[in-house]
Design an enzyme around this catalytic site. Structure first.
Site, PDB file in Angstrom:
ATOM      1  N   CYS A 112      -3.051   8.460 -11.008  1.00 24.82           N
ATOM      2  CA  CYS A 112      -1.954   7.820 -10.259  1.00 24.82           C
ATOM      3  C   CYS A 112      -0.586   8.090 -10.890  1.00 24.82           C
ATOM      4  CB  CYS A 112      -2.185   6.318 -10.155  1.00 24.82           C
ATOM      5  SG  CYS A 112      -3.782   5.912  -9.467  1.00 24.82           S
ATOM      6  N   HIS A 251       4.114   2.228  -8.587  1.00 26.63           N
ATOM      7  CA  HIS A 251       2.874   2.745  -7.986  1.00 26.63           C
ATOM      8  C   HIS A 251       2.263   1.645  -7.122  1.00 26.63           C
ATOM      9  CE1 HIS A 251      -1.103   4.208  -7.411  1.00 26.63           C
ATOM     10  NE2 HIS A 251      -1.653   3.467  -8.352  1.00 26.63           N
ATOM     11  N   ASN A 281      -3.959   2.409  -1.772  1.00 28.40           N
ATOM     12  CA  ASN A 281      -3.629   3.076  -3.039  1.00 28.40           C
ATOM     13  C   ASN A 281      -3.893   4.581  -2.868  1.00 28.40           C
ATOM     14  OD1 ASN A 281      -3.665   4.181  -5.614  1.00 28.40           O
ATOM     15  ND2 ASN A 281      -4.520   2.355  -6.568  1.00 28.40           N
TER      16      ASN A 281
HETATM   17  O1  UT7 Z   1      -4.196   2.657  -9.561  1.00 25.96           O
HETATM   18  C1  UT7 Z   1      -4.937   1.712 -10.263  1.00 25.96           C
HETATM   19  C2  UT7 Z   1      -6.221   1.618  -9.523  1.00 25.96           C
HETATM   20  N1  UT7 Z   1      -6.980   0.429  -9.580  1.00 25.96           N
HETATM   21  C3  UT7 Z   1      -6.600  -0.766  -9.099  1.00 25.96           C
HETATM   22  O2  UT7 Z   1      -5.523  -1.011  -8.668  1.00 25.96           O
HETATM   23  C4  UT7 Z   1      -7.650  -1.829  -9.076  1.00 25.96           C
HETATM   24  C5  UT7 Z   1      -7.342  -3.047  -9.850  1.00 25.96           C
HETATM   25  N2  UT7 Z   1      -8.320  -4.097  -9.547  1.00 25.96           N
HETATM   26  C6  UT7 Z   1      -8.268  -4.859  -8.435  1.00 25.96           C
HETATM   27  O3  UT7 Z   1      -7.352  -4.726  -7.650  1.00 25.96           O
HETATM   28  C7  UT7 Z   1      -9.307  -5.898  -8.213  1.00 25.96           C
HETATM   29  O4  UT7 Z   1     -10.115  -6.023  -9.355  1.00 25.96           O
HETATM   30  C8  UT7 Z   1     -10.171  -5.629  -6.952  1.00 25.96           C
HETATM   31  C9  UT7 Z   1      -9.347  -5.748  -5.692  1.00 25.96           C
HETATM   32  C10 UT7 Z   1     -10.824  -4.249  -7.013  1.00 25.96           C
HETATM   33  C11 UT7 Z   1     -11.299  -6.646  -6.886  1.00 25.96           C
HETATM   34  O5  UT7 Z   1     -10.727  -7.961  -6.911  1.00 25.96           O
HETATM   35  P1  UT7 Z   1     -11.253  -9.077  -7.912  1.00 25.96           P
HETATM   36  O6  UT7 Z   1     -10.472 -10.291  -7.650  1.00 25.96           O
HETATM   37  O7  UT7 Z   1     -11.206  -8.502  -9.294  1.00 25.96           O
HETATM   38  O8  UT7 Z   1     -12.714  -9.262  -7.392  1.00 25.96           O
HETATM   39  P2  UT7 Z   1     -14.093  -9.237  -8.189  1.00 25.96           P
HETATM   40  O9  UT7 Z   1     -14.539  -7.829  -8.409  1.00 25.96           O
HETATM   41  O10 UT7 Z   1     -14.037 -10.150  -9.362  1.00 25.96           O
HETATM   42  O11 UT7 Z   1     -15.019  -9.885  -7.144  1.00 25.96           O
HETATM   43  C12 UT7 Z   1     -14.861 -11.261  -6.707  1.00 25.96           C
HETATM   44  C13 UT7 Z   1     -15.878 -11.549  -5.636  1.00 25.96           C
HETATM   45  C14 UT7 Z   1     -17.297 -11.136  -6.030  1.00 25.96           C
HETATM   46  O12 UT7 Z   1     -18.179 -12.039  -5.423  1.00 25.96           O
HETATM   47  P3  UT7 Z   1     -18.823 -13.242  -6.283  1.00 25.96           P
HETATM   48  O13 UT7 Z   1     -19.511 -12.584  -7.425  1.00 25.96           O
HETATM   49  O14 UT7 Z   1     -17.644 -14.090  -6.711  1.00 25.96           O
HETATM   50  O15 UT7 Z   1     -19.714 -13.912  -5.286  1.00 25.96           O
HETATM   51  C15 UT7 Z   1     -17.456  -9.795  -5.405  1.00 25.96           C
HETATM   52  O16 UT7 Z   1     -18.794  -9.472  -5.154  1.00 25.96           O
HETATM   53  O17 UT7 Z   1     -15.572 -10.797  -4.463  1.00 25.96           O
HETATM   54  C16 UT7 Z   1     -16.675  -9.957  -4.105  1.00 25.96           C
HETATM   55  N3  UT7 Z   1     -16.166  -8.713  -3.597  1.00 25.96           N
HETATM   56  C17 UT7 Z   1     -15.874  -8.506  -2.300  1.00 25.96           C
HETATM   57  N4  UT7 Z   1     -16.001  -9.299  -1.223  1.00 25.96           N
HETATM   58  C18 UT7 Z   1     -15.599  -8.809  -0.040  1.00 25.96           C
HETATM   59  C19 UT7 Z   1     -15.832  -7.573  -4.290  1.00 25.96           C
HETATM   60  N5  UT7 Z   1     -15.341  -6.653  -3.450  1.00 25.96           N
HETATM   61  C20 UT7 Z   1     -15.372  -7.207  -2.213  1.00 25.96           C
HETATM   62  C21 UT7 Z   1     -14.982  -6.744  -0.947  1.00 25.96           C
HETATM   63  N6  UT7 Z   1     -15.116  -7.575   0.109  1.00 25.96           N
HETATM   64  N7  UT7 Z   1     -14.464  -5.507  -0.746  1.00 25.96           N
END
Ligand code: UT7
Length: 324
Positions: A112, A251, A281
């Site tokens: 990125c 970004h 992104n």
């Molecule tokens: O250029 C840099 C590139 N990378 C980034 O910008 C990514 C940075 N990270 C993030 O933006 C976030 O970590 C994400 C958006 C990827 C994920 O958000 P989060 O708040 O960290 O979610 P999580 O992985 O902790 O998941 C929370 C819950 C989980 O369910 P439980 O275990 O609480 O029941 C996941 O299974 O949300 C669930 N989950 C989803 N639900 C619906 C994870 N992905 C999804 C989804 N739709 N797409």
């Protein structure tokens, strides 16, 4: 006196994939994606829209905006992690597509941060040779590098291209400086394997596919801290006050990362350009697409101080300041 941006351009594939469309691909929903990422829709490349094709389209627009012909370009540098071939580089394909017959061309892999790393290179080449004009491009077709069963990544990344033509100006405008960093020790948190090796001795055991893999929560924490540090470090190095920034183009990772960064830096929201809701992104393409939108909508005026910052796989990150 320094390296100025003479013109910008961008290219977004016509196919739109909304959050609701994604609901029929993976177990997710519009509300979750909007609230966690700020993304509403993203662009997906269609038939034949390889990375170099959309890069060349953005480049042609940037050249037209700059009033520079392709044959005047001395270097094409393309930030990308999603070429359709490993060799030749997409930059060489772009050179051929636009007719930059006097240029040398190469791709740059800084994920990125590719556009900011490219801009820094352009600045160095142009300072060394004032007649040099450099085409800096960030372009990605990440839709081809996603595991569409992985809801952690496929809702986030997308396709697009942005370009800037850079040249020398005798005026008091130009690149003020940049602060670029990387930390290879954290590679595993955001990575993509190469195609499997044909040399059995070089097989990577955990290579389970050439698609993006990410530890979202960890990446999130590092991204906010790293971008804040690079911005503060750069402002200090160049003795520039945060209040004197006219426009901040970060970004477009996701809205929560941006909100955290804005809160920590205490930049007025009105100065921050954000378009992540429309495009997701797009990795190396996100900054030049945002720059082109800000520039072509008249948000940036000559003499404005523009601040950029990025964070991506590697990890790579950094910040750049330009007096526009
Ligand atoms: O250029 C840099 C590139 N990378 C980034 O910008 C990514 C940075 N990270 C993030 O933006 C976030 O970590 C994400 C958006 C990827 C994920 O958000 P989060 O708040 O960290 O979610 P999580 O992985 O902790 O998941 C929370 C819950 C989980 O369910 P439980 O275990 O609480 O029941 C996941 O299974 O949300 C669930 N989950 C989803 N639900 C619906 C994870 N992905 C999804 C989804 N739709 N797409």
């Amino acid at each position: 006196m320094g390296t100025v941006v003479l013109g910008t351009g961008s290219c977004l594939p016509g196919k739109i994939l909304t959050n609701v469309d994604l609901e029929s691909i993976v177990e997710t929903n519009d509300e979750w994606i909007r609230s966690r990422t700020g993304i509403e829709e993203r662009r997906i490349a269609g038939k034949g829209e390889y990375t170099y094709k959309i890069a060349a389209d953005a480049a042609k627009k940037a050249l037209a905006a700059a009033g520079v012909s392709a044959s005047e370009i001395g270097l094409v540098v393309l930030g990308t992690i999603s070429s359709h071939m490993l060799m030749p580089s997409s930059a060489c394909f772009v050179q051929n597509e636009i007719g930059a017959v006097n240029a040398f061309s190469y791709d740059l892999n800084a994920a990125c941060s590719g556009f900011l790393y490219g801009l820094d290179l352009a600045d160095k080449y142009i300072k060394d040779d004032h007649s040099m004009k450099v085409l800096v491009i960030g372009a990605e077709t990440l839709s081809g590098r996603l595991d569409w069963k992985d809801r952690n990544t496929c809702i986030l990344f997308a396709d697009g291209a942005g370009a800037a033509v850079c040249g020398y100006s005798e005026s008091d405008r130009g690149v003020i400086g940049s602060k670029l960093l990387s930390d290879g020790s954290l590679w595993k948190l955001l990575h993509m394997h190469a195609p499997k090796s044909y040399n059995p001795d070089l097989l990577v055991e955990e290579n389970d596919g050439t698609f993006i893999q990410m530890e979202g929560k960890e990446v999130f924490k590092h991204a906010v801290r790293a971008m804040e540090d690079s911005v503060r470090g750069l402002l200090k190095k160049e003795n520039v006050d945060l209040d004197s920034i006219d426009i901040f183009i970060p970004h477009q990772a996701n809205i929560r990362i941006l909100n955290n960064l804005i809160d920590r830096l205490k930049v007025p929201r009105s100065k921050v350009f954000i378009n992540v809701s429309k495009y997701g992104n797009t990795s190396a393409a996100s900054i030049p697409i945002a720059l082109d939108e800000a520039n072509s909508s008249g948000m940036i005026s000559k003499g404005d101080t523009v601040l950029f910052c990025s964070f991506g796989g590697g990890f790579t990150w950094g910040a750049t300041l330009i007096k526009w």
